[in-house]
Write a protein that holds these residues in place. Sequence first.
Motif, short mmCIF file in Angstrom:
data_model
loop_
_atom_site.label_atom_id
_atom_site.label_comp_id
_atom_site.label_asym_id
_atom_site.label_seq_id
_atom_site.Cartn_x
_atom_site.Cartn_y
_atom_site.Cartn_z
N ILE A 90 0.86 -1.18 0.00
CA ILE A 90 0.00 0.00 0.00
C ILE A 90 0.90 1.24 0.00
O ILE A 90 1.47 1.58 1.03
CB ILE A 90 -0.95 0.01 1.22
N PRO A 91 1.06 1.88 -1.17
CA PRO A 91 1.87 3.10 -1.18
C PRO A 91 1.13 4.21 -0.43
O PRO A 91 -0.05 4.45 -0.67
CB PRO A 91 1.99 3.46 -2.67
N THR A 92 1.81 4.86 0.49
CA THR A 92 1.20 5.94 1.26
C THR A 92 2.29 6.83 1.84
O THR A 92 3.35 6.32 2.25
CB THR A 92 0.31 5.40 2.40
N ALA A 93 2.02 8.14 1.86
CA ALA A 93 3.00 9.08 2.41
C ALA A 93 3.25 8.81 3.89
O ALA A 93 4.28 9.21 4.43
CB ALA A 93 2.53 10.51 2.21
N SER A 94 2.33 8.10 4.55
CA SER A 94 2.52 7.82 5.98
C SER A 94 3.08 6.43 6.21
O SER A 94 2.98 5.88 7.32
CB SER A 94 1.20 8.03 6.73
N GLU A 140 3.14 -0.98 4.04
CA GLU A 140 2.68 0.38 3.77
C GLU A 140 3.94 1.20 3.54
O GLU A 140 4.74 1.40 4.46
CB GLU A 140 1.86 0.90 4.94
N LEU A 141 4.14 1.66 2.30
CA LEU A 141 5.43 2.22 1.90
C LEU A 141 5.32 3.63 1.37
O LEU A 141 4.47 3.93 0.53
CB LEU A 141 6.05 1.33 0.81
N SER A 142 6.24 4.48 1.82
CA SER A 142 6.38 5.83 1.27
C SER A 142 7.64 5.87 0.42
O SER A 142 8.67 5.32 0.82
CB SER A 142 6.50 6.85 2.40
N ILE A 143 7.58 6.51 -0.75
CA ILE A 143 8.79 6.59 -1.58
C ILE A 143 9.60 7.84 -1.27
O ILE A 143 10.63 8.08 -1.88
CB ILE A 143 8.50 6.48 -3.09
N GLY A 144 9.16 8.66 -0.34
CA GLY A 144 9.94 9.85 0.02
C GLY A 144 9.10 10.80 0.83
O GLY A 144 7.88 10.66 0.90
N ASP A 145 9.77 11.77 1.43
CA ASP A 145 9.07 12.69 2.33
C ASP A 145 8.44 13.85 1.57
O ASP A 145 8.90 14.99 1.66
CB ASP A 145 10.04 13.18 3.41
N TYR A 146 7.44 13.51 0.78
CA TYR A 146 6.64 14.48 0.05
C TYR A 146 5.30 13.81 -0.21
O TYR A 146 5.18 12.59 -0.08
CB TYR A 146 7.30 14.87 -1.28
N VAL A 147 4.29 14.60 -0.57
CA VAL A 147 2.96 14.03 -0.72
C VAL A 147 2.55 14.03 -2.20
O VAL A 147 2.55 15.08 -2.85
CB VAL A 147 1.93 14.82 0.12
N LEU A 148 2.25 12.86 -2.72
CA LEU A 148 1.76 12.70 -4.09
C LEU A 148 0.24 12.74 -4.07
O LEU A 148 -0.39 12.67 -3.03
CB LEU A 148 2.25 11.37 -4.65
N ALA A 149 -0.36 12.81 -5.27
CA ALA A 149 -1.82 12.86 -5.35
C ALA A 149 -2.44 11.48 -5.19
O ALA A 149 -3.65 11.36 -5.00
CB ALA A 149 -2.22 13.48 -6.69
N GLY A 150 -1.61 10.44 -5.27
CA GLY A 150 -2.13 9.09 -5.13
C GLY A 150 -0.99 8.10 -5.16
O GLY A 150 0.17 8.49 -5.36
N GLY A 151 -1.31 6.83 -5.00
CA GLY A 151 -0.27 5.81 -4.90
C GLY A 151 0.28 5.31 -6.22
O GLY A 151 1.25 4.55 -6.23
N GLU A 152 -0.31 5.74 -7.35
CA GLU A 152 0.07 5.14 -8.64
C GLU A 152 1.52 5.41 -9.03
O GLU A 152 2.24 4.49 -9.45
CB GLU A 152 -0.87 5.63 -9.76
N ALA A 153 1.96 6.68 -8.92
CA ALA A 153 3.35 7.00 -9.30
C ALA A 153 4.31 6.25 -8.38
O ALA A 153 5.35 5.73 -8.82
CB ALA A 153 3.58 8.51 -9.22
N ALA A 154 3.96 6.15 -7.11
CA ALA A 154 4.80 5.42 -6.15
C ALA A 154 4.84 3.93 -6.51
O ALA A 154 5.89 3.29 -6.44
CB ALA A 154 4.28 5.62 -4.74
N ALA A 155 3.69 3.38 -6.93
CA ALA A 155 3.65 1.96 -7.31
C ALA A 155 4.58 1.71 -8.50
O ALA A 155 5.31 0.72 -8.54
CB ALA A 155 2.22 1.53 -7.64
N1 ADE Z 1 0.97 8.59 -1.77
C1 ADE Z 1 1.04 9.92 -1.55
N2 ADE Z 1 2.28 10.30 -1.27
C2 ADE Z 1 3.06 9.18 -1.31
C3 ADE Z 1 4.44 8.92 -1.09
N3 ADE Z 1 5.31 9.88 -0.77
N4 ADE Z 1 4.87 7.65 -1.21
C4 ADE Z 1 4.01 6.66 -1.51
N5 ADE Z 1 2.71 6.84 -1.72
C5 ADE Z 1 2.22 8.09 -1.62
#
Ligand code: ADE
Length: 248
Positions: A90-94, A140-155
């Motif tokens: 689950i890609p997520t900023a948190s 539950e994975l974050s690809i970096g300390d910034y917030v994307l609009a959704g998990g797709e780019a991170a996936a």
């Molecule tokens: N969704 C929103 N921000 C994200 C992040 N930094 N990494 C992974 N998923 C995210």
Amino acid sequence: MLIDVVTIFPEYLAPARLSLLGKAADAGIVRLRVHDLRDWTSDRHRTVDDTPYGGGAGMVMRPEPWGRALDDLLAPAGPEARPGTAALVIPTASGELFAQDTAARLAQADHLVFACGRYEGIDARVAAHYRDRVGLAVAELSIGDYVLAGGEAAALVIIEAITRLLPGVLGNAESLAEESHVKPGLLEYPVYTKPPSWRGLDVPEVLTSGHHGRIAEWRRAQAAERTRRMRPDLAGGGFAAPPGTVEG
Ligand code: ADE
């Protein structure tokens, strides 16, 4: 490896069919399936989100479509049934910070299911259910300390980092061992190719010397110097700072 991606924007995953991953798919090493979460909704409007309990901005993804989608993909019955190791990503900023060691760990699985959230994220009971009740590995994975609009780019990022580690995907297995972040805390040394002189800039002489020992030593020193300069937060791969270096 089978990779399932569930999203409300299936077209977002089109780049995954290109380049390395495309080749891995053609070679039968990876099978990528992209699914529209709305196919698991049950109302006329194909609703996937609702307002957050407790108040606050934005919308939260409801658990029911996710539960139906993930049940279908994780536990298919009959000939589609898959023995082996599966994980839910689950890609997520948190989430926990995604790094090379996470990629290496996930590359051991034979089935990865990516749940790409939008809005303020997916109802927290979804991760809890699959982790605590189903007993699945849930990352539950974050690809970096910034917030994307959704998990797709991170996936896309996570899938590329994982699939290039699979046996047979990269032409040269050595390039895997040499690169940045494979040696913990050390970035890769600078690389050069032909021509030997370009716009007055020459390739470092040591690289054309043919002296393997000196080349290896030069690369080690360059990697350590580059790590200190670009990423002072990293350990530096166990290399002592040169005399005169001010430790930060
Ligand atoms: N969704 C929103 N921000 C994200 C992040 N930094 N990494 C992974 N998923 C995210």
